[in-house]
Design a protein around this motif. Sequence first.
Motif, PDB file in Angstrom:
ATOM      1  N   VAL A  76       6.191  12.554   7.722  1.00  0.00           N
ATOM      2  CA  VAL A  76       5.998  11.632   8.844  1.00  0.00           C
ATOM      3  C   VAL A  76       5.037  10.521   8.436  1.00  0.00           C
ATOM      4  N   LYS A  77       4.899   9.559   9.321  1.00  0.00           N
ATOM      5  CA  LYS A  77       3.996   8.429   9.095  1.00  0.00           C
ATOM      6  C   LYS A  77       2.576   8.929   8.843  1.00  0.00           C
ATOM      7  N   ASN A  78       1.861   8.233   7.959  1.00  0.00           N
ATOM      8  CA  ASN A  78       0.461   8.571   7.695  1.00  0.00           C
ATOM      9  C   ASN A  78      -0.352   8.518   8.982  1.00  0.00           C
ATOM     10  N   ARG A  79      -1.325   9.385   9.112  1.00  0.00           N
ATOM     11  CA  ARG A  79      -2.262   9.316  10.229  1.00  0.00           C
ATOM     12  C   ARG A  79      -3.378   8.319   9.924  1.00  0.00           C
ATOM     13  N   MET A  80      -3.559   7.993   8.656  1.00  0.00           N
ATOM     14  CA  MET A  80      -4.548   7.020   8.222  1.00  0.00           C
ATOM     15  C   MET A  80      -3.938   6.276   7.052  1.00  0.00           C
ATOM     16  N   HIS A  81      -4.272   4.980   6.923  1.00  0.00           N
ATOM     17  CA  HIS A  81      -3.750   4.231   5.782  1.00  0.00           C
ATOM     18  C   HIS A  81      -4.785   3.227   5.312  1.00  0.00           C
ATOM     19  N   LEU A  82      -4.562   2.671   4.141  1.00  0.00           N
ATOM     20  CA  LEU A  82      -5.443   1.650   3.583  1.00  0.00           C
ATOM     21  C   LEU A  82      -4.898   0.274   3.928  1.00  0.00           C
ATOM     22  N   ASP A  83      -5.790  -0.668   4.192  1.00  0.00           N
ATOM     23  CA  ASP A  83      -5.443  -2.078   4.351  1.00  0.00           C
ATOM     24  C   ASP A  83      -6.013  -2.816   3.149  1.00  0.00           C
ATOM     25  N   LEU A  84      -5.162  -3.508   2.418  1.00  0.00           N
ATOM     26  CA  LEU A  84      -5.590  -4.286   1.264  1.00  0.00           C
ATOM     27  C   LEU A  84      -5.607  -5.763   1.630  1.00  0.00           C
ATOM     28  N   ALA A  85      -6.620  -6.481   1.175  1.00  0.00           N
ATOM     29  CA  ALA A  85      -6.701  -7.925   1.393  1.00  0.00           C
ATOM     30  C   ALA A  85      -6.135  -8.615   0.159  1.00  0.00           C
ATOM     31  N   ASP A  86      -4.949  -9.193   0.305  1.00  0.00           N
ATOM     32  CA  ASP A  86      -4.274  -9.853  -0.813  1.00  0.00           C
ATOM     33  C   ASP A  86      -3.051 -10.560  -0.249  1.00  0.00           C
ATOM     34  N   ASP A  87      -2.421 -11.385  -1.059  1.00  0.00           N
ATOM     35  CA  ASP A  87      -1.182 -12.018  -0.614  1.00  0.00           C
ATOM     36  C   ASP A  87      -0.074 -11.898  -1.651  1.00  0.00           C
ATOM     37  N   VAL A  99       8.466  -2.589   0.256  1.00  0.00           N
ATOM     38  CA  VAL A  99       8.176  -3.269   1.515  1.00  0.00           C
ATOM     39  C   VAL A  99       8.897  -2.532   2.644  1.00  0.00           C
ATOM     40  N   LEU A 100       8.151  -2.196   3.706  1.00  0.00           N
ATOM     41  CA  LEU A 100       8.732  -1.498   4.853  1.00  0.00           C
ATOM     42  C   LEU A 100       8.923  -2.418   6.055  1.00  0.00           C
ATOM     43  N   ALA A 101       7.966  -3.318   6.298  1.00  0.00           N
ATOM     44  CA  ALA A 101       8.041  -4.176   7.481  1.00  0.00           C
ATOM     45  C   ALA A 101       7.021  -5.293   7.372  1.00  0.00           C
ATOM     46  N   SER A 102       7.206  -6.287   8.221  1.00  0.00           N
ATOM     47  CA  SER A 102       6.224  -7.359   8.373  1.00  0.00           C
ATOM     48  C   SER A 102       6.055  -7.587   9.871  1.00  0.00           C
ATOM     49  N   PRO A 103       5.229  -6.753  10.520  1.00  0.00           N
ATOM     50  CA  PRO A 103       5.153  -6.755  11.979  1.00  0.00           C
ATOM     51  C   PRO A 103       4.504  -7.998  12.602  1.00  0.00           C
ATOM     52  N   GLU A 104       3.718  -8.721  11.820  1.00  0.00           N
ATOM     53  CA  GLU A 104       3.076  -9.929  12.337  1.00  0.00           C
ATOM     54  C   GLU A 104       2.719 -10.839  11.167  1.00  0.00           C
ATOM     55  N   ASP A 105       2.452 -12.103  11.472  1.00  0.00           N
ATOM     56  CA  ASP A 105       2.072 -13.041  10.416  1.00  0.00           C
ATOM     57  C   ASP A 105       0.856 -12.525   9.670  1.00  0.00           C
ATOM     58  N   GLY A 106       0.927 -12.579   8.352  1.00  0.00           N
ATOM     59  CA  GLY A 106      -0.200 -12.179   7.522  1.00  0.00           C
ATOM     60  C   GLY A 106      -0.326 -10.699   7.272  1.00  0.00           C
ATOM     61  N   VAL A 107       0.615  -9.882   7.742  1.00  0.00           N
ATOM     62  CA  VAL A 107       0.563  -8.436   7.530  1.00  0.00           C
ATOM     63  C   VAL A 107       1.915  -7.958   7.013  1.00  0.00           C
ATOM     64  N   VAL A 108       1.880  -7.231   5.904  1.00  0.00           N
ATOM     65  CA  VAL A 108       3.087  -6.607   5.362  1.00  0.00           C
ATOM     66  C   VAL A 108       2.800  -5.123   5.208  1.00  0.00           C
ATOM     67  N   LEU A 120      -0.763  -4.781   3.559  1.00  0.00           N
ATOM     68  CA  LEU A 120      -1.268  -5.912   2.797  1.00  0.00           C
ATOM     69  C   LEU A 120      -1.568  -6.995   3.819  1.00  0.00           C
ATOM     70  N   VAL A 121      -2.837  -7.346   3.934  1.00  0.00           N
ATOM     71  CA  VAL A 121      -3.281  -8.326   4.916  1.00  0.00           C
ATOM     72  C   VAL A 121      -3.677  -9.586   4.167  1.00  0.00           C
ATOM     73  N   THR A 122      -3.009 -10.684   4.468  1.00  0.00           N
ATOM     74  CA  THR A 122      -3.298 -11.945   3.812  1.00  0.00           C
ATOM     75  C   THR A 122      -4.630 -12.485   4.321  1.00  0.00           C
ATOM     76  N   PRO A 123      -5.560 -12.759   3.400  1.00  0.00           N
ATOM     77  CA  PRO A 123      -6.848 -13.297   3.840  1.00  0.00           C
ATOM     78  C   PRO A 123      -6.653 -14.641   4.528  1.00  0.00           C
ATOM     79  N   PRO A 124      -7.436 -14.924   5.582  1.00  0.00           N
ATOM     80  CA  PRO A 124      -7.292 -16.220   6.259  1.00  0.00           C
ATOM     81  C   PRO A 124      -7.656 -17.364   5.314  1.00  0.00           C
TER      82      PRO A 124
END
Length: 127
Positions: A76-87, A99-108, A120-124
Motif C-alpha cells: 500500500v501507499k507509504n505512511r511517510m515519504h521524503l520530499d526532495l527539493a529539486d527540479d 513518475v507516478l503523478a503531478s498533483p499540483e504545479d511544482g510537485v511530482v 520532488l518539489v521544485t524550489p520557488p
Amino acid sequence: MARLRDVVIDCHHPASLARFWAAALDGYEVAPYDEDELERLRALGFSGPEDDPSVLVETTAGPRLFFNLVPESKVVKNRMHLDLADDDVERLVALGAKVLASPEDGVVVLADPEGNEFCLVTPPQSL
C-alpha cells in the motif's frame, strides 16, 4: 528535545536501493566497507556488501539512511515519504525512479526502484 538521527527504509535489496538514494541525494554516499566489516558480514553468512541486510547511506549534514532487508513486499501507499527539493525529474528517472503523478504545479510524485513513493518539489524561483 530529540533530533532526527536516521531514516530507516525496509526493502528487498538494501544494496541497490542504497545506491539509488545515494545517487539521488546531494552529499550522500553508501558507507564504505573496511576489512573488519567485510569479515563481520562473512561471519554472518553473507558474501559481501551486495548481500548486506542493512546498508548505511551517510552524509555529513542531515540524517543517515539505513536500508534494511525485509521478506514482505510493499503493498500500500507509504505512511511517510521524503520530499526532495529539486527540479531534475529526468535525472531521477534515469537512476531508476518512476513518475507516478503531478498533483499540483511544482510537485511530482515518484517511486524509487522498489516502489516507495517520494515527492520532488521544485524550489520557488527567486525574484
